[in-house]
Motif scaffolding. Structure first.
Motif, short mmCIF file in Angstrom:
data_model
loop_
_atom_site.label_atom_id
_atom_site.label_comp_id
_atom_site.label_asym_id
_atom_site.label_seq_id
_atom_site.Cartn_x
_atom_site.Cartn_y
_atom_site.Cartn_z
N TYR A 223 -26.40 83.27 140.47
CA TYR A 223 -27.03 84.58 140.43
C TYR A 223 -26.01 85.60 139.92
O TYR A 223 -24.92 85.73 140.48
CB TYR A 223 -27.52 84.93 141.84
CG TYR A 223 -28.20 86.27 142.04
CD1 TYR A 223 -28.85 86.94 141.01
CD2 TYR A 223 -28.23 86.86 143.30
CE1 TYR A 223 -29.48 88.15 141.21
CE2 TYR A 223 -28.87 88.07 143.53
CZ TYR A 223 -29.48 88.71 142.48
OH TYR A 223 -30.11 89.92 142.69
N THR B 160 -25.50 89.73 138.36
CA THR B 160 -26.11 91.05 138.28
C THR B 160 -25.26 92.02 137.47
O THR B 160 -24.03 91.94 137.46
CB THR B 160 -26.30 91.68 139.68
OG1 THR B 160 -25.02 92.08 140.20
CG2 THR B 160 -26.96 90.71 140.64
N LEU C 193 -30.12 89.58 136.93
CA LEU C 193 -30.73 90.87 137.29
C LEU C 193 -30.06 92.02 136.55
O LEU C 193 -28.83 92.09 136.46
CB LEU C 193 -30.61 91.11 138.80
CG LEU C 193 -31.03 92.49 139.34
CD1 LEU C 193 -31.59 92.35 140.77
CD2 LEU C 193 -29.89 93.52 139.36
N THR C 194 -30.87 92.91 136.04
CA THR C 194 -30.42 94.23 135.62
C THR C 194 -31.54 95.20 136.01
O THR C 194 -32.58 94.78 136.53
CB THR C 194 -30.12 94.28 134.11
OG1 THR C 194 -29.42 95.50 133.82
CG2 THR C 194 -31.37 94.18 133.26
N ASN D 283 -30.54 96.68 146.31
CA ASN D 283 -31.44 96.08 145.33
C ASN D 283 -31.07 94.64 145.01
O ASN D 283 -31.92 93.84 144.65
CB ASN D 283 -31.45 96.91 144.05
CG ASN D 283 -30.48 96.42 143.01
OD1 ASN D 283 -30.82 95.62 142.13
ND2 ASN D 283 -29.23 96.87 143.09
N TYR D 284 -29.77 94.31 145.11
CA TYR D 284 -29.33 92.96 144.75
C TYR D 284 -29.93 91.89 145.66
O TYR D 284 -30.09 90.74 145.25
CB TYR D 284 -27.80 92.88 144.83
CG TYR D 284 -27.08 93.84 143.91
CD1 TYR D 284 -27.35 93.89 142.55
CD2 TYR D 284 -26.10 94.71 144.41
CE1 TYR D 284 -26.68 94.77 141.72
CE2 TYR D 284 -25.43 95.59 143.59
CZ TYR D 284 -25.71 95.62 142.24
OH TYR D 284 -25.05 96.49 141.42
N TRP E 70 -28.98 83.84 146.64
CA TRP E 70 -27.85 84.61 147.15
C TRP E 70 -26.76 83.65 147.60
O TRP E 70 -27.05 82.62 148.16
CB TRP E 70 -28.31 85.50 148.31
CG TRP E 70 -27.23 86.43 148.80
CD1 TRP E 70 -26.48 86.29 149.93
CD2 TRP E 70 -26.77 87.61 148.15
NE1 TRP E 70 -25.58 87.32 150.01
CE2 TRP E 70 -25.73 88.14 148.92
CE3 TRP E 70 -27.12 88.26 146.96
CZ2 TRP E 70 -25.04 89.30 148.58
CZ3 TRP E 70 -26.44 89.41 146.61
CH2 TRP E 70 -25.41 89.92 147.41
N ALA F 244 -24.49 86.60 144.96
CA ALA F 244 -24.45 86.93 143.54
C ALA F 244 -23.03 87.23 143.08
O ALA F 244 -22.17 87.62 143.87
CB ALA F 244 -25.32 88.15 143.27
N HIS G 284 -21.35 90.03 141.00
CA HIS G 284 -21.65 91.39 140.56
C HIS G 284 -20.69 91.80 139.45
O HIS G 284 -19.46 91.73 139.62
CB HIS G 284 -21.48 92.38 141.72
CG HIS G 284 -22.41 92.17 142.87
ND1 HIS G 284 -23.76 91.93 142.70
CD2 HIS G 284 -22.19 92.17 144.21
CE1 HIS G 284 -24.32 91.80 143.90
NE2 HIS G 284 -23.39 91.95 144.82
N HIS H 132 -19.10 99.03 145.38
CA HIS H 132 -19.45 97.61 145.43
C HIS H 132 -18.48 96.78 146.25
O HIS H 132 -18.88 95.79 146.87
CB HIS H 132 -19.55 97.05 144.02
CG HIS H 132 -20.78 97.46 143.28
ND1 HIS H 132 -20.93 98.70 142.70
CD2 HIS H 132 -21.95 96.80 143.05
CE1 HIS H 132 -22.13 98.78 142.15
NE2 HIS H 132 -22.76 97.64 142.33
N TRP I 110 -20.53 98.12 150.02
CA TRP I 110 -21.50 97.03 150.02
C TRP I 110 -21.09 95.88 150.95
O TRP I 110 -21.90 95.44 151.77
CB TRP I 110 -21.73 96.57 148.59
CG TRP I 110 -22.72 95.46 148.34
CD1 TRP I 110 -22.55 94.39 147.52
CD2 TRP I 110 -24.06 95.32 148.85
NE1 TRP I 110 -23.66 93.60 147.48
CE2 TRP I 110 -24.60 94.15 148.30
CE3 TRP I 110 -24.84 96.08 149.73
CZ2 TRP I 110 -25.89 93.71 148.60
CZ3 TRP I 110 -26.12 95.64 150.03
CH2 TRP I 110 -26.63 94.46 149.47
N PRO J 194 -21.08 88.70 148.72
CA PRO J 194 -21.31 88.26 147.34
C PRO J 194 -20.35 87.14 146.93
O PRO J 194 -19.30 86.95 147.54
CB PRO J 194 -21.05 89.53 146.52
CG PRO J 194 -21.20 90.66 147.49
CD PRO J 194 -20.78 90.13 148.81
#
Length: 308
Positions: A4, A6, A44-45, A249-250, A271, A273, A275, A285, A289, A301
Motif C-alpha cells: 500500500y 500513498t 492512494l492519492t 484518510n489513509y 494496512w 502503508a 507514505h 506525518h 500521525w 505505517p
C-alpha cells in the motif's frame, strides 16, 4: 502479500501544480513496480477538502465549499488522466476525498477510540481546553514565536515564515490531543525502526524536533469559527481540526470504521502503508500521525519517505 503506497492528499483550495504531480509519479512508479512483481498493490492519492482554507477559497470564488472542492478535483482529474496516473490507465486505485461519507464514519471512529485512550504516561489522550495563539491557514498549523516574523507595523499580525502571509489570532475552546505524553514512545519508535523515516537527514530532523519537547495539539475548532469539516462525535459545537481529519484518510480509504468500504477494499488486508510526503509536511506525518495511531491502537505505517 500486499503493498500500500500513498501520496499526501492535497488541499482543494487551489489548482494542482508540479509538486503534486511529482509525488504522484513517484508513487505510481513504485506501485507499477510492485504489481509487476506480482504483489497485490493499492495506490492512494486525493484531496483534503475541509477546513478554513477551503471556506476562504470558496468565498473568494463565490462558491460553496463543496463546489470549490469539486472545481479543484476536476483539474486533478484532468491532470492525472493526461499523465496516465488515473485508474483507467492503471494508476491510482482510489482518488480519496475527505468529503466521502465513509470517511466521516471512519474518522469519527478513530476520534472515539482516541477519546477513550490513555497516553503512555497514564493521562487522557484527548481533553477539552482553551487555545489562544497565532494560526497560519495555509500551513494549517499553529505557530510558535520562532515560526513567525514580528509585524513591521505595531498592531498588525505577525507573518508566517513559510507562506509570508498574515497570521490569524485565535482564542477559543478546543479539544487537545496530549501529544506531550508521546515523546518517549515516538523516540523509541524512531530508534527501533531506523527506516521508519527516510532519508536519514529527515529522520534526524524529526528526532531532534521530538527530543526538543512536544506541545499538546489542538485538534478541533468551534463550529462557529470553522463549520466546513467533520463534526466531533457527541459534540456538534466542534469541528475536527484539519490534521486529525486529513491524516486519517489513509486508513478510512481502505475501510477503517466503515464496513462497506472495508468489504470492498480491506483495511486489514492492505494496512500498513508507505507514505510519500514533501518535507514541509513531514512533521505532521512522522510525529502527529504515529501518535494518533498509538492512541487508537492501530499499527504504525510501513514507513514515511520525505522528498525535497
Amino acid at each position: 502479500m500486499t503493498f500500500y503506497v500513498t501520496t499526501p492528499i492535497y488541499y482543494a483550495n487551489s489548482l494542482p501544480h508540479l509538486g503534486h504531480l511529482y509525488t504522484m509519479i513517484v508513487a505510481d512508479t513504485i506501485a507499477r513496480s510492485k504489481r509487476q512483481q506480482g504483489i497485490e498493490t493499492f495506490f492512494l492519492t486525493g484531496t483534503d477538502e475541509h477546513g478554513i482554507n477551503i471556506e476562504r477559497a470558496a468565498q473568494r470564488n463565490n462558491r460553496t465549499p463543496k463546489e470549490q472542492a469539486d472545481y479543484v478535483v476536476s483539474y486533478f482529474t484532468k491532470m492525472t488522466a493526461a499523465f496516465g496516473l488515473d485508474t483507467a490507465h492503471g494508476g491510482y486505485d482510489i482518488f480519496m476525498r475527505t468529503t466521502n461519507p465513509f470517511h466521516y464514519e471512519g474518522v469519527s471512529e478513530l476520534w472515539r477510540r482516541v477519546a477513550k485512550a490513555k497516553t503512555p504516561k497514564g493521562n487522557d489522550a484527548l481533553y477539552k481546553g482553551h487555545y489562544e495563539g497565532w494560526f497560519c491557514a495555509p500551513c494549517a498549523g499553529y505557530k510558535t514565536e520562532d515560526e513567525y516574523a514580528p509585524p513591521a507595523i505595531p498592531g498588525e499580525p505577525p507573518t508566517c515564515l513559510v507562506h509570508e502571509t498574515k497570521l490569524d489570532r485565535i482564542s477559543e475552546e478546543s479539544y487537545f490531543f496530549r501529544l506531550s505524553d508521546y515523546d518517549e514512545a515516538l523516540l523509541n519508535l524512531y530508534e527501533s525502526r531506523a527506516d521508519f523515516v527516510r532519508p536519514e537527514a529527515r529522520r534526524n530532523e524529526v528526532k531532534s524536533f521530538v527530543a526538543g519537547g512536544l506541545q499538546d495539539l489542538s485538534v478541533s475548532r468551534l463550529n462557529s469559527s470553522v463549520s466546513w469539516g467533520v463534526p466531533v462525535p457527541d459534540d456538534p459545537n466542534h469541528t475536527m481540526y484539519v490534521w486529525f481529519d486529513a491524516l486519517s484518510n489513509y486508513i478510512t480509504a481502505i475501510g477503517f470504521g466503515n464496513e462497506q468500504q472495508n468489504r470492498a477494499i480491506g483495511f486489514e488486508k492492505f494496512w500498513p502503508a508507505l507514505h510519500l510526503v514533501g518535507k514541509d509536511i513531514l512533521r505532521f506525518h512522522a510525529v502527529y500521525w504515529p501518535a494518533f495511531l498509538m492512541a487508537g491502537g492501530i499499527e504504525q505505517p510501513r514507513g514515511i519517505y520525505a522528498h525535497g
